[in-house]
Design a protein around this motif. Structure first.
Motif, PDB file in Angstrom:
ATOM      1  N   LEU A 186      22.536  87.254  58.416  1.00 15.51           N
ATOM      2  CA  LEU A 186      24.141  87.387  58.459  1.00 15.51           C
ATOM      3  C   LEU A 186      24.720  85.979  59.375  1.00 15.51           C
ATOM      4  CD1 LEU A 186      24.278  90.979  59.807  1.00 15.51           C
ATOM      5  CD2 LEU A 186      25.078  90.134  57.590  1.00 15.51           C
ATOM      6  N   ALA A 200      21.501  88.186  52.746  1.00 15.60           N
ATOM      7  CA  ALA A 200      20.836  89.154  53.698  1.00 15.60           C
ATOM      8  C   ALA A 200      20.484  90.470  52.873  1.00 15.60           C
ATOM      9  CB  ALA A 200      22.272  89.725  54.488  1.00 15.60           C
ATOM     10  N   GLY A 201      21.203  90.598  51.726  1.00 10.31           N
ATOM     11  CA  GLY A 201      20.706  91.890  50.884  1.00 10.31           C
ATOM     12  C   GLY A 201      19.424  91.796  50.228  1.00 10.31           C
ATOM     13  N   ARG A 205      16.022  92.505  52.265  1.00 12.11           N
ATOM     14  CA  ARG A 205      15.428  93.951  52.526  1.00 12.11           C
ATOM     15  C   ARG A 205      14.968  94.204  53.871  1.00 12.11           C
ATOM     16  NH1 ARG A 205      17.850  96.274  48.745  1.00 12.11           N
ATOM     17  NH2 ARG A 205      16.522  98.113  48.954  1.00 12.11           N
ATOM     18  N   PHE A 255      22.787  98.651  63.907  1.00 10.51           N
ATOM     19  CA  PHE A 255      23.791  97.725  64.704  1.00 10.51           C
ATOM     20  C   PHE A 255      24.208  98.364  65.782  1.00 10.51           C
ATOM     21  CE2 PHE A 255      24.322  96.279  60.640  1.00 10.51           C
ATOM     22  CZ  PHE A 255      24.699  95.177  60.542  1.00 10.51           C
ATOM     23  N   ALA A 295      27.872 100.995  63.231  1.00 11.79           N
ATOM     24  CA  ALA A 295      28.575 100.812  61.616  1.00 11.79           C
ATOM     25  C   ALA A 295      28.363 101.664  60.685  1.00 11.79           C
ATOM     26  CB  ALA A 295      27.938  99.185  61.480  1.00 11.79           C
ATOM     27  N   PHE A 309      29.388 103.989  57.936  1.00 12.02           N
ATOM     28  CA  PHE A 309      30.742 104.124  57.077  1.00 12.02           C
ATOM     29  C   PHE A 309      31.445 105.357  57.180  1.00 12.02           C
ATOM     30  CE2 PHE A 309      27.123 101.992  54.370  1.00 12.02           C
ATOM     31  CZ  PHE A 309      27.480 100.602  54.799  1.00 12.02           C
ATOM     32  N   PHE A 342      23.261 104.856  50.849  1.00 10.60           N
ATOM     33  CA  PHE A 342      24.129 103.696  50.299  1.00 10.60           C
ATOM     34  C   PHE A 342      23.180 102.653  49.742  1.00 10.60           C
ATOM     35  CE2 PHE A 342      26.266  99.683  50.970  1.00 10.60           C
ATOM     36  CZ  PHE A 342      27.651  99.935  50.470  1.00 10.60           C
ATOM     37  N   VAL A 372      23.724 101.109  45.924  1.00 12.76           N
ATOM     38  CA  VAL A 372      24.063  99.591  45.430  1.00 12.76           C
ATOM     39  C   VAL A 372      22.907  98.651  44.753  1.00 12.76           C
ATOM     40  CG1 VAL A 372      25.726  99.582  47.351  1.00 12.76           C
ATOM     41  CG2 VAL A 372      23.467  98.703  47.558  1.00 12.76           C
ATOM     42  N   ASP A 379      31.360  95.002  61.223  1.00 13.79           N
ATOM     43  CA  ASP A 379      30.061  95.379  61.419  1.00 13.79           C
ATOM     44  C   ASP A 379      29.667  96.278  60.145  1.00 13.79           C
ATOM     45  OD1 ASP A 379      29.491  94.588  63.656  1.00 13.79           O
ATOM     46  OD2 ASP A 379      29.478  96.227  64.933  1.00 13.79           O
ATOM     47  N   GLU A 380      30.837  97.263  59.612  1.00 11.91           N
ATOM     48  CA  GLU A 380      30.347  98.195  58.529  1.00 11.91           C
ATOM     49  C   GLU A 380      30.201  97.136  57.134  1.00 11.91           C
ATOM     50  OE1 GLU A 380      32.880 101.489  57.630  1.00 11.91           O
ATOM     51  OE2 GLU A 380      33.669 101.339  59.610  1.00 11.91           O
ATOM     52  N   HIS A 414      28.932  94.146  57.388  1.00 13.84           N
ATOM     53  CA  HIS A 414      27.810  93.649  57.367  1.00 13.84           C
ATOM     54  C   HIS A 414      26.769  94.617  57.279  1.00 13.84           C
ATOM     55  CE1 HIS A 414      29.170  90.009  60.321  1.00 13.84           C
ATOM     56  NE2 HIS A 414      29.269  89.557  59.055  1.00 13.84           N
ATOM     57  N   ALA A 415      26.706  95.780  57.691  1.00 17.13           N
ATOM     58  CA  ALA A 415      25.613  96.752  57.304  1.00 17.13           C
ATOM     59  C   ALA A 415      25.633  97.050  55.827  1.00 17.13           C
ATOM     60  CB  ALA A 415      26.058  98.051  58.085  1.00 17.13           C
ATOM     61  N   ALA A 416      26.679  96.795  55.141  1.00 11.78           N
ATOM     62  CA  ALA A 416      26.609  96.980  53.875  1.00 11.78           C
ATOM     63  C   ALA A 416      25.881  95.948  53.157  1.00 11.78           C
ATOM     64  CB  ALA A 416      27.968  97.267  53.071  1.00 11.78           C
ATOM     65  N   LEU A 417      25.960  94.537  53.765  1.00 10.06           N
ATOM     66  CA  LEU A 417      25.258  93.327  53.003  1.00 10.06           C
ATOM     67  C   LEU A 417      23.870  93.529  53.212  1.00 10.06           C
ATOM     68  CD1 LEU A 417      27.525  90.336  54.155  1.00 10.06           C
ATOM     69  CD2 LEU A 417      27.008  91.240  51.814  1.00 10.06           C
ATOM     70  N   THR A 418      23.418  94.029  54.377  1.00 10.86           N
ATOM     71  CA  THR A 418      22.007  94.175  54.698  1.00 10.86           C
ATOM     72  C   THR A 418      21.296  95.102  53.948  1.00 10.86           C
ATOM     73  OG1 THR A 418      22.082  95.612  56.484  1.00 10.86           O
ATOM     74  CG2 THR A 418      22.228  93.312  57.083  1.00 10.86           C
ATOM     75  N   LEU A 419      22.168  96.107  53.391  1.00  9.37           N
ATOM     76  CA  LEU A 419      21.486  97.291  52.854  1.00  9.37           C
ATOM     77  C   LEU A 419      21.484  96.939  51.100  1.00  9.37           C
ATOM     78  CD1 LEU A 419      23.393 100.288  54.575  1.00  9.37           C
ATOM     79  CD2 LEU A 419      20.770  99.768  54.426  1.00  9.37           C
ATOM     80  N   GLY A 420      22.020  95.439  50.846  1.00  6.34           N
ATOM     81  CA  GLY A 420      21.796  95.048  49.582  1.00  6.34           C
ATOM     82  C   GLY A 420      23.139  95.056  48.741  1.00  6.34           C
ATOM     83  N   ALA A 421      24.370  95.261  49.314  1.00  6.92           N
ATOM     84  CA  ALA A 421      25.535  95.328  48.594  1.00  6.92           C
ATOM     85  C   ALA A 421      25.681  93.936  48.194  1.00  6.92           C
ATOM     86  CB  ALA A 421      26.376  96.135  49.302  1.00  6.92           C
ATOM     87  N   GLN A 442      30.931  95.026  45.908  1.00  5.58           N
ATOM     88  CA  GLN A 442      30.407  96.319  46.194  1.00  5.58           C
ATOM     89  C   GLN A 442      30.713  96.651  47.562  1.00  5.58           C
ATOM     90  OE1 GLN A 442      26.235  96.173  45.249  1.00  5.58           O
ATOM     91  NE2 GLN A 442      26.484  97.707  43.792  1.00  5.58           N
TER      92      GLN A 442
END
Lengths: 243, 268
Positions: A52, A72-73, A76, A81, A85, A87, A98, A102, B160-161, B163-170, B174
């Motif tokens: 990040l 980042a994605g 893996r 957080f 964070a 959703f 999620f 994705v 934060d949300e 960033h969380a989505a990014l770390t989950l691969g989005a 997306q």
């Protein structure tokens, strides 16, 4: 899994360095804590590992592969957080799902398989019948566990925890500490925990890295750090926290 | 107790005198010669053309506004860049400037004798006194609405949300579609409704650049003034009822949005 952080530096807007030539190597399945006062750079280091934040200098090597430029994605790494964070507009089950949802179509498991995986994870955090709830309807401890399950859903190579217990009251914190450690062992994933609380760091981690002004002062077990502090800072910091 | 009664009475009296009565008057006057006259007036070709132009303008202006409003709000909420504060102030300028002055500015720059309009003239491209001109000034006067509604929601929802989505691969798209957009849906709809109302009702700026060609570049507000100045009172008020109805539709939409919008901070 082995992760090597080599000579990482970072400063924001040309100001004083937040991370100053940080190096560190993690072992297979290890639970490592980054411990330090606020402003010591521990969260920035975690964000660099997560992908990040881009380091100005230095490299990240995962299993012999340079991942410094990997986004980042693609790393893996599951991240929990400080604010969790979650959703807000998605149910607990949708939150956990999620990371699977994705995935590119070719890699995405069929819906039934995803549902089974979500159920399995909800059972693991003992929230099997709360999948339809929304984050606003959960207690702090439950939110924290959902954030864990969501991070574990992508079968992470590494788990990153940013002050995951700081928003909880003392009692919940105690019991969750144990369950996070247990989860991590069960899944067999290496983890990095960021915390300013040394009791927490020593209770949960195999090794603790003490950070101060953007540098790692010392890495070791509780015994090593207490018996042979490498610097006056480490000695004073550990003493202050114990008292 | 007494004070409360007085305040309520004052509020009611004000609403009736300044809001209900004028609107009621439009409808009474429009139907004074009977429904037949009203129908004849609103189906008159020039008025129909004005309605068509007004709706077409709104249909072009509002989507463009949504895209640019979102982009501006996103940039301001998520990034620190040189000129960020200037952008924040600049985007409010249309609220501060009188619309007629805005119209004149556009004429000066994009008209046949302006730097941009003059350069395009030899190519046979005319920007003013047609649909393009009307759309351009409407864009100007409506541009703050979407941004202003979306920005606070975007700032509150935080990074934060995402960033969380990014770390989950989005992927970036997306993240926007699955995480950011659902958090700002209602402010976005709200801003779009306000922009629509303004685009439909705008008079001053449009009157400068429209060229007032009957049946071609007359929007509904311009057409109403034209009819009124022609002493064609019934037709003017009939057209006014159409505009009032369009405005009422946006008001009702607004009410619906308010009613079904989940309370701020809560979760559906």
């Amino acid at each position: 899994m082995s992760l090597e952080i080599a000579n990482v530096s970072k400063s924001f807007d040309g100001a004083e360095a937040v991370l100053d030539d940080v190096s560190l190597a993690m072992h297979e399945g290890e639970f490592l804590a980054l411990l330090g006062p606020s402003g010591s750079g521990k969260t920035t280091l975690l964000n660099v590992v997560a992908g990040l934040t881009r380091p100005d200098r230095g490299r990240l090597v995962l299993d012999g592969e340079d991942i410094t430029d990997r986004h980042a994605g693609a790393r893996r790494f599951g991240m929990v957080f400080q604010s969790y964070a979650l959703f807000r507009h998605m149910s607990v089950a949708q939150n956990v799902d999620f990371g699977l949802r994705v995935l590119p179509r070719a890699e995405r498991p069929p819906k039934a398989e995803r549902d089974a995986r979500v159920r399995e994870l909800l059972d693991l955090i003992e929230m099997g019948d709360l999948g339809a709830r929304y984050p606003a309807q959960l207690s702090g401890g439950q939110r924290q566990r959902v954030a864990m399950a969501r991070a574990l859903a992508i079968s992470p190579k590494l788990l990153l925890l940013d002050e995951p217990f700081s928003a909880l009251d003392a009692q919940v914190r105690q019991s969750l500490r144990g369950s996070v450690r247990e989860l991590q062992r069960k899944v067999g994933v290496a983890a990095i925990l960021v915390t300013h609380d040394q009791t927490e760091a020593f209770a949960i981690a195999d090794r603790v890295a003490v950070m101060n002004t953007g540098r790692i002062e010392q890495i070791g077990t509780e015994r090593e750090l207490r018996d042979a502090p490498a610097s006056p800072f480490v000695r004073d910091f550990l003493k202050a926290g114990a008292g | 107790m007494m004070a409360r009664a007085v305040l309520i009475a004052l509020a009611l009296a004000f609403s009736v005198l300044f809001i209900v009565l004028p609107v009621a008057a439009i409808f009474t006057r429009a139907f004074a010669d009977g429904p037949g006259a009203w129908i004849a007036a609103v189906t008159e070709p020039e008025t129909l053309a004005a309605i068509r132009l007004t709706v077409l303008t709104a249909l072009i202006v509002v989507p463009v506004n949504i895209v640019f409003g979102l982009a501006a709000a996103w940039a301001i909420a998520r990034f620190r860049f040189p000129g960020r504060r200037a952008l924040l102030v600049l985007i409010e300028v249309p609220f501060a400037i009188s619309p007629i002055i805005a119209g004149l500015c556009f004429l000066l720059v994009y008209g046949a004798y302006g730097p941009v309009g003059g350069a395009l003239q030899p190519l046979g491209i005319q920007l003013m006194f047609n649909l393009t001109g009307i759309v351009l000034v409407s864009l100007f006067v409506t541009c703050p609405f979407v941004m202003r509604e979306v920005l606070p929601a975007l700032s509150v929802s935080g990074e934060d949300e995402e960033h969380a989505a990014l770390t989950l691969g989005a992927s970036g798209w997306q993240v926007f579609r699955l995480v950011t957009l659902p958090n700002i849906t209602w402010p976005l709809v709200y801003g779009a409704i306000l922009a629509t109302a303004r685009a439909i009702g705008e008079f001053g700026a449009v009157s400068v650049v429209s060229g007032a060609i009957r049946g071609q570049t007359m929007t509904l507000p311009l057409q109403i003034e034209l009819l009124y100045n022609d002493y064609n009172t019934t037709a003017a008020f009939a057209a006014a009822t159409v505009l009032a109805l369009l405005a009422l539709v946006t008001l009702v939409l607004r009410g619906i949005v308010d009613a079904i919008q989940p309370a701020r901070g809560a979760t559906p």
